[in-house]
Write an enzyme that holds these catalytic residues in place. Sequence first.
Site, mmCIF file in Angstrom:
data_model
loop_
_atom_site.group_PDB
_atom_site.id
_atom_site.type_symbol
_atom_site.label_atom_id
_atom_site.label_comp_id
_atom_site.label_asym_id
_atom_site.label_seq_id
_atom_site.Cartn_x
_atom_site.Cartn_y
_atom_site.Cartn_z
ATOM 1 C CG HIS A 1 3.839 4.610 5.454
ATOM 2 N ND1 HIS A 1 2.958 5.193 6.342
ATOM 3 C CD2 HIS A 1 3.345 3.366 5.231
ATOM 4 C CE1 HIS A 1 2.001 4.336 6.648
ATOM 5 N NE2 HIS A 1 2.200 3.212 5.981
ATOM 6 C CG HIS B 1 -0.346 0.062 2.531
ATOM 7 N ND1 HIS B 1 -0.060 -1.071 3.248
ATOM 8 C CD2 HIS B 1 0.043 1.093 3.311
ATOM 9 C CE1 HIS B 1 0.479 -0.739 4.411
ATOM 10 N NE2 HIS B 1 0.561 0.586 4.472
ATOM 11 C CD GLU C 1 3.347 -0.418 7.202
ATOM 12 O OE1 GLU C 1 2.765 0.346 6.413
ATOM 13 O OE2 GLU C 1 2.766 -0.974 8.158
#
Length: 142
Positions: free
Chosen positions: A87, A15, A138
């Site tokens: 992020h 994502h 991440e």
Amino acid sequence: MRGAGGRRLIGRLNHVAIAVRDLGKAASIYRDLLGAEVSAAVPQPDHGVTTVFVTLPNAKIELLEPLGPDSPIAKFLDRNPDGGVHHICYEVGDIRTARDALKSAGARVLGDGEPKIGAHGKPVLFLHPKDFAGTLIELEQA
Ligand code: CO
């Protein structure tokens, strides 16, 4: 930084997270203007954010709004009052193997370095933007 020995550590893009001040407005942009599949808002008190998930054919967009006084995205929104990309999340096979390879190559892992359970119920870690082309990364165990 040294290389990680040529091993491919990251897999699919999971994502892209976008921090916003007004989750309803951002959700409406994706649902009503762009015609995407948009979830209901989900408060994530453990992470200091409320989340809306936008499901695209090949990845997700996460819209993040601050939740509570110590939200980890509060400072970002002070610097980016209109919101912005916060992020990017890549999938990894084994998160501790990836962490150890990156740390031994000199990359900084945020926090205490131990994976936490993320918004999708899977272990995640964050990597320092200064070591990753200015982008907060991440890692999520696939
Ligand atoms: Co994320």
